[in-house]
Design a protein around this motif. Structure first.
Motif, PDB file in Angstrom:
ATOM      1  N   VAL A   1       3.626  19.499  -6.018  1.00 14.94           N
ATOM      2  CA  VAL A   1       3.171  18.211  -5.503  1.00 14.94           C
ATOM      3  C   VAL A   1       1.667  18.314  -5.303  1.00 14.94           C
ATOM      4  O   VAL A   1       1.194  18.940  -4.364  1.00 14.94           O
ATOM      5  CB  VAL A   1       3.873  17.865  -4.170  1.00 14.94           C
ATOM      6  N   THR A   2       0.922  17.725  -6.216  1.00 14.88           N
ATOM      7  CA  THR A   2      -0.532  17.892  -6.179  1.00 14.88           C
ATOM      8  C   THR A   2      -1.293  16.578  -6.119  1.00 14.88           C
ATOM      9  O   THR A   2      -2.510  16.590  -6.037  1.00 14.88           O
ATOM     10  CB  THR A   2      -1.004  18.670  -7.417  1.00 14.88           C
ATOM     11  N   GLU A   3      -0.601  15.447  -6.157  1.00 19.17           N
ATOM     12  CA  GLU A   3      -1.295  14.162  -6.160  1.00 19.17           C
ATOM     13  C   GLU A   3      -0.731  13.254  -5.087  1.00 19.17           C
ATOM     14  O   GLU A   3       0.393  13.419  -4.638  1.00 19.17           O
ATOM     15  CB  GLU A   3      -1.119  13.463  -7.515  1.00 19.17           C
ATOM     16  N   VAL A   4      -1.540  12.283  -4.694  1.00 21.30           N
ATOM     17  CA  VAL A   4      -1.077  11.263  -3.763  1.00 21.30           C
ATOM     18  C   VAL A   4      -1.076   9.914  -4.463  1.00 21.30           C
ATOM     19  O   VAL A   4      -1.795   9.697  -5.437  1.00 21.30           O
ATOM     20  CB  VAL A   4      -1.954  11.196  -2.486  1.00 21.30           C
ATOM     21  N   GLN A   5      -0.235   9.027  -3.970  1.00 19.12           N
ATOM     22  CA  GLN A   5      -0.142   7.666  -4.502  1.00 19.12           C
ATOM     23  C   GLN A   5      -0.594   6.724  -3.396  1.00 19.12           C
ATOM     24  O   GLN A   5      -0.099   6.799  -2.267  1.00 19.12           O
ATOM     25  CB  GLN A   5       1.299   7.379  -4.902  1.00 19.12           C
ATOM     26  N   ILE A   6      -1.539   5.860  -3.714  1.00 18.67           N
ATOM     27  CA  ILE A   6      -2.096   4.969  -2.707  1.00 18.67           C
ATOM     28  C   ILE A   6      -1.562   3.564  -2.919  1.00 18.67           C
ATOM     29  O   ILE A   6      -1.612   3.019  -4.010  1.00 18.67           O
ATOM     30  CB  ILE A   6      -3.634   4.970  -2.756  1.00 18.67           C
ATOM     31  N   GLY A   7      -1.031   3.004  -1.855  1.00 17.19           N
ATOM     32  CA  GLY A   7      -0.548   1.624  -1.838  1.00 17.19           C
ATOM     33  C   GLY A   7      -0.766   1.109  -0.429  1.00 17.19           C
ATOM     34  O   GLY A   7      -1.818   1.310   0.156  1.00 17.19           O
ATOM     35  N   ALA A   8       0.253   0.473   0.149  1.00 13.22           N
ATOM     36  CA  ALA A   8       0.159   0.066   1.549  1.00 13.22           C
ATOM     37  C   ALA A   8       0.072   1.298   2.440  1.00 13.22           C
ATOM     38  O   ALA A   8      -0.528   1.269   3.505  1.00 13.22           O
ATOM     39  CB  ALA A   8       1.364  -0.786   1.931  1.00 13.22           C
ATOM     40  N   THR A   9       0.673   2.391   1.979  1.00 10.99           N
ATOM     41  CA  THR A   9       0.555   3.682   2.653  1.00 10.99           C
ATOM     42  C   THR A   9       0.134   4.712   1.620  1.00 10.99           C
ATOM     43  O   THR A   9       0.119   4.429   0.428  1.00 10.99           O
ATOM     44  CB  THR A   9       1.905   4.120   3.276  1.00 10.99           C
ATOM     45  N   ILE A  10      -0.180   5.898   2.077  1.00  6.51           N
ATOM     46  CA  ILE A  10      -0.507   6.985   1.167  1.00  6.51           C
ATOM     47  C   ILE A  10       0.646   7.968   1.200  1.00  6.51           C
ATOM     48  O   ILE A  10       1.073   8.387   2.270  1.00  6.51           O
ATOM     49  CB  ILE A  10      -1.822   7.674   1.577  1.00  6.51           C
ATOM     50  N   LYS A  11       1.193   8.295   0.034  1.00  7.20           N
ATOM     51  CA  LYS A  11       2.327   9.216  -0.002  1.00  7.20           C
ATOM     52  C   LYS A  11       2.140  10.223  -1.128  1.00  7.20           C
ATOM     53  O   LYS A  11       1.388   9.995  -2.064  1.00  7.20           O
ATOM     54  CB  LYS A  11       3.633   8.454  -0.172  1.00  7.20           C
ATOM     55  N   ALA A  12       2.838  11.336  -0.983  1.00 11.83           N
ATOM     56  CA  ALA A  12       2.764  12.379  -1.997  1.00 11.83           C
ATOM     57  C   ALA A  12       3.567  11.955  -3.218  1.00 11.83           C
ATOM     58  O   ALA A  12       4.683  11.471  -3.105  1.00 11.83           O
ATOM     59  CB  ALA A  12       3.313  13.684  -1.437  1.00 11.83           C
ATOM     60  N   LYS A  13       2.971  12.142  -4.395  1.00 13.50           N
ATOM     61  CA  LYS A  13       3.682  11.865  -5.649  1.00 13.50           C
ATOM     62  C   LYS A  13       4.611  13.028  -5.956  1.00 13.50           C
ATOM     63  O   LYS A  13       4.248  14.181  -5.748  1.00 13.50           O
ATOM     64  CB  LYS A  13       2.681  11.738  -6.800  1.00 13.50           C
TER      65      LYS A  13
ATOM     66  N   VAL B   1     -14.265   7.843   3.987  1.00 13.43           N
ATOM     67  CA  VAL B   1     -14.406   8.944   4.948  1.00 13.43           C
ATOM     68  C   VAL B   1     -13.274   9.948   4.771  1.00 13.43           C
ATOM     69  O   VAL B   1     -13.496  11.155   4.769  1.00 13.43           O
ATOM     70  CB  VAL B   1     -14.425   8.412   6.398  1.00 13.43           C
ATOM     71  N   HIS B   2     -12.051   9.442   4.601  1.00 15.57           N
ATOM     72  CA  HIS B   2     -10.889  10.322   4.469  1.00 15.57           C
ATOM     73  C   HIS B   2     -10.888  11.105   3.157  1.00 15.57           C
ATOM     74  O   HIS B   2     -10.095  12.034   2.993  1.00 15.57           O
ATOM     75  CB  HIS B   2      -9.591   9.516   4.592  1.00 15.57           C
ATOM     76  N   HIS B   3     -11.750  10.717   2.221  1.00 19.36           N
ATOM     77  CA  HIS B   3     -11.813  11.411   0.931  1.00 19.36           C
ATOM     78  C   HIS B   3     -13.210  11.956   0.639  1.00 19.36           C
ATOM     79  O   HIS B   3     -13.570  12.182  -0.511  1.00 19.36           O
ATOM     80  CB  HIS B   3     -11.338  10.476  -0.184  1.00 19.36           C
ATOM     81  N   ASP B   4     -13.968  12.205   1.694  1.00 16.34           N
ATOM     82  CA  ASP B   4     -15.316  12.757   1.561  1.00 16.34           C
ATOM     83  C   ASP B   4     -15.217  14.259   1.278  1.00 16.34           C
ATOM     84  O   ASP B   4     -14.700  15.017   2.095  1.00 16.34           O
ATOM     85  CB  ASP B   4     -16.107  12.508   2.848  1.00 16.34           C
ATOM     86  N   GLU B   5     -15.725  14.680   0.135  1.00 19.30           N
ATOM     87  CA  GLU B   5     -15.616  16.085  -0.262  1.00 19.30           C
ATOM     88  C   GLU B   5     -16.411  17.026   0.646  1.00 19.30           C
ATOM     89  O   GLU B   5     -16.167  18.226   0.653  1.00 19.30           O
ATOM     90  CB  GLU B   5     -16.027  16.261  -1.721  1.00 19.30           C
TER      91      GLU B   5
ATOM     92  N   PRO C   1     -10.157  16.245  -2.151  1.00 13.62           N
ATOM     93  CA  PRO C   1      -9.560  15.239  -1.274  1.00 13.62           C
ATOM     94  C   PRO C   1      -8.381  14.470  -1.851  1.00 13.62           C
ATOM     95  O   PRO C   1      -7.562  13.952  -1.101  1.00 13.62           O
ATOM     96  CB  PRO C   1     -10.719  14.285  -0.966  1.00 13.62           C
ATOM     97  N   TRP C   2      -8.262  14.363  -3.154  1.00 12.73           N
ATOM     98  CA  TRP C   2      -7.157  13.598  -3.732  1.00 12.73           C
ATOM     99  C   TRP C   2      -5.935  14.460  -4.005  1.00 12.73           C
ATOM    100  O   TRP C   2      -4.933  13.979  -4.499  1.00 12.73           O
ATOM    101  CB  TRP C   2      -7.613  12.887  -4.999  1.00 12.73           C
ATOM    102  N   LYS C   3      -6.020  15.729  -3.676  1.00 17.63           N
ATOM    103  CA  LYS C   3      -4.901  16.641  -3.873  1.00 17.63           C
ATOM    104  C   LYS C   3      -4.062  16.684  -2.599  1.00 17.63           C
ATOM    105  O   LYS C   3      -4.591  16.668  -1.489  1.00 17.63           O
ATOM    106  CB  LYS C   3      -5.423  18.038  -4.209  1.00 17.63           C
ATOM    107  N   PHE C   4      -2.756  16.732  -2.744  1.00 16.00           N
ATOM    108  CA  PHE C   4      -1.838  16.792  -1.608  1.00 16.00           C
ATOM    109  C   PHE C   4      -1.819  18.222  -1.071  1.00 16.00           C
ATOM    110  O   PHE C   4      -1.272  19.123  -1.690  1.00 16.00           O
ATOM    111  CB  PHE C   4      -0.434  16.363  -2.038  1.00 16.00           C
ATOM    112  N   ILE C   5      -2.464  18.436   0.079  1.00 11.73           N
ATOM    113  CA  ILE C   5      -2.543  19.764   0.696  1.00 11.73           C
ATOM    114  C   ILE C   5      -2.212  19.615   2.187  1.00 11.73           C
ATOM    115  O   ILE C   5      -3.111  19.500   3.028  1.00 11.73           O
ATOM    116  CB  ILE C   5      -3.946  20.393   0.527  1.00 11.73           C
ATOM    117  N   PRO C   6      -0.934  19.596   2.554  1.00 15.37           N
ATOM    118  CA  PRO C   6      -0.598  19.396   3.966  1.00 15.37           C
ATOM    119  C   PRO C   6      -1.119  20.501   4.876  1.00 15.37           C
ATOM    120  O   PRO C   6      -1.368  20.257   6.064  1.00 15.37           O
ATOM    121  CB  PRO C   6       0.930  19.347   3.971  1.00 15.37           C
TER     122      PRO C   6
END
Length: 108
Positions: free
Chosen positions: A86-98, A15-19, A25-30
């Motif tokens: 900063v255009t990508e996110v890294q997914i682990g236990a949390t989601i953070k900007a790469k 849902v959080h990455h539904d285009e 959706p996978w781009k870091f756009i605050p």
């Protein structure tokens, strides 16, 4: 339809990455959060009667931590750093900007 007493899994990541709701959706756009998102398209603590019991505590705790940090430090980007890089996110236990870089500078 779901059968009675069946187990169902709701994939929040999908849902959080539904285009349809989140362009790129996978781009870091605050800036995408400057306006409220459509209902039920961003649910970091779930929603409805079974939402996370710790949501209010977590949000209050986050405000306190940020306030304490801002009292003690100025937060700046390093010289030459561009937020646009900063255009990508890294997914682990949390989601953070790469590749997000900040400096904490002690206040006087």
């Amino acid at each position: 339809m779901c059968k009675k007493k069946s187990n169902n899994l709701f994939l929040f990541l999908a849902v959080h990455h539904d285009e349809d709701y989140w362009p790129d959706p996978w781009k870091f756009i605050p800036d995408r959060f400057k306006e409220l998102p459509a209902p039920c398209t961003f649910m970091p603590f779930n929603t409805g009667p079974r939402s996370c019991l710790g949501a209010n505590f977590s949000l209050a705790e986050q405000c306190i931590i940020v306030a304490k940090l801002l009292r003690k430090y100025k937060i700046e980007f390093p010289q030459g750093f561009k937020l646009e890089e900063v255009t990508e996110v890294q997914i682990g236990a949390t989601i953070k900007a790469k590749n997000l870089k900040i400096q904490l500078i002690t206040r006087n």
